[in-house]
Scaffold this motif. Sequence first.
Motif, PDB file in Angstrom:
ATOM      1  N   PRO A  90     -46.632 -10.967 -43.152  1.00  0.00           N
ATOM      2  CA  PRO A  90     -45.178 -10.928 -42.920  1.00  0.00           C
ATOM      3  C   PRO A  90     -44.801 -11.189 -41.466  1.00  0.00           C
ATOM      4  O   PRO A  90     -45.472 -10.715 -40.538  1.00  0.00           O
ATOM      5  CB  PRO A  90     -44.793  -9.509 -43.344  1.00  0.00           C
ATOM      6  N   PHE A  91     -43.719 -11.935 -41.285  1.00  0.00           N
ATOM      7  CA  PHE A  91     -43.264 -12.332 -39.950  1.00  0.00           C
ATOM      8  C   PHE A  91     -43.053 -11.135 -39.035  1.00  0.00           C
ATOM      9  O   PHE A  91     -43.426 -11.169 -37.860  1.00  0.00           O
ATOM     10  CB  PHE A  91     -41.962 -13.127 -40.091  1.00  0.00           C
ATOM     11  N   SER A  92     -42.447 -10.068 -39.557  1.00  0.00           N
ATOM     12  CA  SER A  92     -42.175  -8.886 -38.729  1.00  0.00           C
ATOM     13  C   SER A  92     -43.457  -8.284 -38.183  1.00  0.00           C
ATOM     14  O   SER A  92     -43.521  -7.861 -37.018  1.00  0.00           O
ATOM     15  CB  SER A  92     -41.418  -7.828 -39.548  1.00  0.00           C
ATOM     16  N   ILE A  93     -44.508  -8.256 -38.990  1.00  0.00           N
ATOM     17  CA  ILE A  93     -45.788  -7.674 -38.574  1.00  0.00           C
ATOM     18  C   ILE A  93     -46.468  -8.557 -37.532  1.00  0.00           C
ATOM     19  O   ILE A  93     -47.068  -8.068 -36.573  1.00  0.00           O
ATOM     20  CB  ILE A  93     -46.712  -7.475 -39.792  1.00  0.00           C
ATOM     21  N   VAL A  94     -46.355  -9.876 -37.716  1.00  0.00           N
ATOM     22  CA  VAL A  94     -46.912 -10.810 -36.735  1.00  0.00           C
ATOM     23  C   VAL A  94     -46.227 -10.617 -35.380  1.00  0.00           C
ATOM     24  O   VAL A  94     -46.871 -10.633 -34.331  1.00  0.00           O
ATOM     25  CB  VAL A  94     -46.759 -12.264 -37.207  1.00  0.00           C
ATOM     26  N   GLY A 129     -40.085  -6.379 -33.418  1.00  0.00           N
ATOM     27  CA  GLY A 129     -40.641  -7.156 -34.519  1.00  0.00           C
ATOM     28  C   GLY A 129     -39.776  -7.097 -35.765  1.00  0.00           C
ATOM     29  O   GLY A 129     -39.472  -8.133 -36.385  1.00  0.00           O
ATOM     30  N   PHE A 130     -39.326  -5.901 -36.131  1.00  0.00           N
ATOM     31  CA  PHE A 130     -38.493  -5.731 -37.319  1.00  0.00           C
ATOM     32  C   PHE A 130     -37.086  -6.294 -37.105  1.00  0.00           C
ATOM     33  O   PHE A 130     -36.470  -6.822 -38.030  1.00  0.00           O
ATOM     34  CB  PHE A 130     -38.421  -4.252 -37.709  1.00  0.00           C
ATOM     35  N   THR A 131     -36.573  -6.177 -35.877  1.00  0.00           N
ATOM     36  CA  THR A 131     -35.236  -6.692 -35.578  1.00  0.00           C
ATOM     37  C   THR A 131     -35.194  -8.215 -35.689  1.00  0.00           C
ATOM     38  O   THR A 131     -34.273  -8.781 -36.298  1.00  0.00           O
ATOM     39  CB  THR A 131     -34.791  -6.267 -34.170  1.00  0.00           C
ATOM     40  N   LEU A 132     -36.192  -8.894 -35.124  1.00  0.00           N
ATOM     41  CA  LEU A 132     -36.241 -10.357 -35.209  1.00  0.00           C
ATOM     42  C   LEU A 132     -36.363 -10.817 -36.654  1.00  0.00           C
ATOM     43  O   LEU A 132     -35.771 -11.830 -37.053  1.00  0.00           O
ATOM     44  CB  LEU A 132     -37.415 -10.892 -34.384  1.00  0.00           C
ATOM     45  N   ASP A 133     -37.115 -10.068 -37.446  1.00  0.00           N
ATOM     46  CA  ASP A 133     -37.251 -10.399 -38.860  1.00  0.00           C
ATOM     47  C   ASP A 133     -35.921 -10.207 -39.586  1.00  0.00           C
ATOM     48  O   ASP A 133     -35.503 -11.060 -40.384  1.00  0.00           O
ATOM     49  CB  ASP A 133     -38.330  -9.516 -39.491  1.00  0.00           C
ATOM     50  N   ARG A 134     -35.250  -9.097 -39.283  1.00  0.00           N
ATOM     51  CA  ARG A 134     -33.960  -8.789 -39.938  1.00  0.00           C
ATOM     52  C   ARG A 134     -32.889  -9.817 -39.579  1.00  0.00           C
ATOM     53  O   ARG A 134     -32.018 -10.133 -40.405  1.00  0.00           O
ATOM     54  CB  ARG A 134     -33.512  -7.385 -39.521  1.00  0.00           C
ATOM     55  N   LEU A 135     -32.955 -10.346 -38.369  1.00  0.00           N
ATOM     56  CA  LEU A 135     -31.977 -11.338 -37.920  1.00  0.00           C
ATOM     57  C   LEU A 135     -32.307 -12.753 -38.387  1.00  0.00           C
ATOM     58  O   LEU A 135     -31.578 -13.696 -38.068  1.00  0.00           O
ATOM     59  CB  LEU A 135     -31.873 -11.310 -36.391  1.00  0.00           C
ATOM     60  N   GLY A 136     -33.400 -12.888 -39.130  1.00  0.00           N
ATOM     61  CA  GLY A 136     -33.722 -14.182 -39.728  1.00  0.00           C
ATOM     62  C   GLY A 136     -34.394 -15.184 -38.816  1.00  0.00           C
ATOM     63  O   GLY A 136     -34.326 -16.403 -39.051  1.00  0.00           O
ATOM     64  N   PHE A 137     -35.094 -14.724 -37.796  1.00  0.00           N
ATOM     65  CA  PHE A 137     -35.741 -15.646 -36.854  1.00  0.00           C
ATOM     66  C   PHE A 137     -37.001 -16.296 -37.423  1.00  0.00           C
ATOM     67  O   PHE A 137     -37.571 -17.185 -36.795  1.00  0.00           O
ATOM     68  CB  PHE A 137     -36.070 -14.922 -35.547  1.00  0.00           C
ATOM     69  N   GLN A 138     -37.417 -15.879 -38.601  1.00  0.00           N
ATOM     70  CA  GLN A 138     -38.600 -16.486 -39.210  1.00  0.00           C
ATOM     71  C   GLN A 138     -38.417 -17.984 -39.445  1.00  0.00           C
ATOM     72  O   GLN A 138     -39.379 -18.752 -39.396  1.00  0.00           O
ATOM     73  CB  GLN A 138     -38.929 -15.799 -40.535  1.00  0.00           C
ATOM     74  N   LYS A 139     -37.183 -18.398 -39.653  1.00  0.00           N
ATOM     75  CA  LYS A 139     -36.928 -19.824 -39.920  1.00  0.00           C
ATOM     76  C   LYS A 139     -37.163 -20.702 -38.696  1.00  0.00           C
ATOM     77  O   LYS A 139     -37.180 -21.932 -38.804  1.00  0.00           O
ATOM     78  CB  LYS A 139     -35.489 -20.016 -40.413  1.00  0.00           C
ATOM     79  N   ILE A 177     -45.529 -23.482 -31.469  1.00  0.00           N
ATOM     80  CA  ILE A 177     -45.423 -22.858 -32.790  1.00  0.00           C
ATOM     81  C   ILE A 177     -44.023 -22.290 -33.084  1.00  0.00           C
ATOM     82  O   ILE A 177     -43.700 -22.043 -34.236  1.00  0.00           O
ATOM     83  CB  ILE A 177     -46.470 -21.735 -32.964  1.00  0.00           C
ATOM     84  N   PHE A 178     -43.211 -22.081 -32.033  1.00  0.00           N
ATOM     85  CA  PHE A 178     -41.856 -21.552 -32.210  1.00  0.00           C
ATOM     86  C   PHE A 178     -40.819 -22.570 -31.757  1.00  0.00           C
ATOM     87  O   PHE A 178     -41.061 -23.329 -30.822  1.00  0.00           O
ATOM     88  CB  PHE A 178     -41.655 -20.260 -31.398  1.00  0.00           C
ATOM     89  N   ARG A 179     -39.673 -22.559 -32.418  1.00  0.00           N
ATOM     90  CA  ARG A 179     -38.549 -23.366 -31.950  1.00  0.00           C
ATOM     91  C   ARG A 179     -37.851 -22.613 -30.816  1.00  0.00           C
ATOM     92  O   ARG A 179     -38.066 -21.424 -30.602  1.00  0.00           O
ATOM     93  CB  ARG A 179     -37.593 -23.660 -33.099  1.00  0.00           C
ATOM     94  N   LYS A 180     -36.995 -23.321 -30.088  1.00  0.00           N
ATOM     95  CA  LYS A 180     -36.431 -22.758 -28.860  1.00  0.00           C
ATOM     96  C   LYS A 180     -35.624 -21.488 -29.107  1.00  0.00           C
ATOM     97  O   LYS A 180     -35.574 -20.605 -28.251  1.00  0.00           O
ATOM     98  CB  LYS A 180     -35.569 -23.804 -28.145  1.00  0.00           C
ATOM     99  N   GLN A 181     -34.979 -21.388 -30.294  1.00  0.00           N
ATOM    100  CA  GLN A 181     -34.193 -20.180 -30.577  1.00  0.00           C
ATOM    101  C   GLN A 181     -35.078 -18.928 -30.573  1.00  0.00           C
ATOM    102  O   GLN A 181     -34.690 -17.881 -30.047  1.00  0.00           O
ATOM    103  CB  GLN A 181     -33.487 -20.310 -31.940  1.00  0.00           C
ATOM    104  N   LEU A 182     -36.265 -19.056 -31.168  1.00  0.00           N
ATOM    105  CA  LEU A 182     -37.176 -17.909 -31.225  1.00  0.00           C
ATOM    106  C   LEU A 182     -37.809 -17.646 -29.862  1.00  0.00           C
ATOM    107  O   LEU A 182     -38.054 -16.485 -29.500  1.00  0.00           O
ATOM    108  CB  LEU A 182     -38.264 -18.154 -32.280  1.00  0.00           C
ATOM    109  N   ILE A 183     -38.061 -18.682 -29.095  1.00  0.00           N
ATOM    110  CA  ILE A 183     -38.613 -18.497 -27.743  1.00  0.00           C
ATOM    111  C   ILE A 183     -37.617 -17.763 -26.856  1.00  0.00           C
ATOM    112  O   ILE A 183     -37.975 -16.851 -26.106  1.00  0.00           O
ATOM    113  CB  ILE A 183     -38.993 -19.858 -27.125  1.00  0.00           C
TER     114      ILE A 183
END
Length: 287
Positions: A81-85, A127-137, A260-266
């Motif tokens: 899961p993205f949040s755990i990563v 980790g959980f906040t970024l997952d909740r905000l949908g940054f996995q995309k 591995i990440f797009r600029k929004q996630l960076i």
Amino acid sequence: MEEFIKSFLWIVLELTLLFVGISFIISLLQGYIPYEKIEKKLSESNKVVASIIAILFAFITPFCSCSTIPVVVNMLKNKIPFSIVMVFLFASPVLDPTILTIMGVVMGWKVTIIYTLITTVFSIVIGFTLDRLGFQKYVKNVIMTGFDSEKKKFNVSHAINETWSLMKSVYPYLIIGAAIGAVIHGLVPTEFIAKWFGHDAWWLIPIAALIGIPLYIRLSSMIPISQILILKGMALGPVMAMMISSAGASLPEIILLKSIFRKQLIIAFIGSVLTMSTISGFVFYII
């Protein structure tokens, strides 16, 4: 000059004995770590349990911020899961067992325990906040080779080789940190640091957090520097803010993350590290 040499040699001797001894013990113990089982547990457990396992996994894998990236890619590839990563990504470079032990000896166990608790909590929350905000995309489909999670054979020869490998990659930064610390100790007047950085000005903390990232001072380098700065009179809050930001988001790591990440996630990653380091600085400021 004599004061600089004495200070430098004493810091180097102390850190070398601690670093070699602790690294060797940890390398021996890593022969018992079932990496594949840990990854399987991370993917199968509920998120609360998995986040705790991710923290422990981050603790037992003494990687710097850059060498964490291949592990992150491997975890994403294995559908963890993205949040755990993300919990692992934030926790791994700041929860190095060797450096934490050195921190305890050099800066005190109270500071080290508080530091460990703060970085652990923030890693999970972020980790959980970024997952909740949908940054996995914003994660790219990238496959990186070269990471081997297979369990290594437990033997003294392997532990010696691992310790030597870790020495080559990390020890130069300890020497750099010791040299900078010795310069500060011998050449920078105590009155100067106490006057400009020793008072309780809150604005020093976010500035220290901002300075930490572009400096790329690894945690191993920051410990001897921080020890001298504190002895010289610098407030603990700014010191810890700089330490956490420099360890959590180095420029080389950010460059690697772009693959591995797009600029929004960076951007979110950098902002999260700054937030973690700034708030942590304020916690030490209050304490």
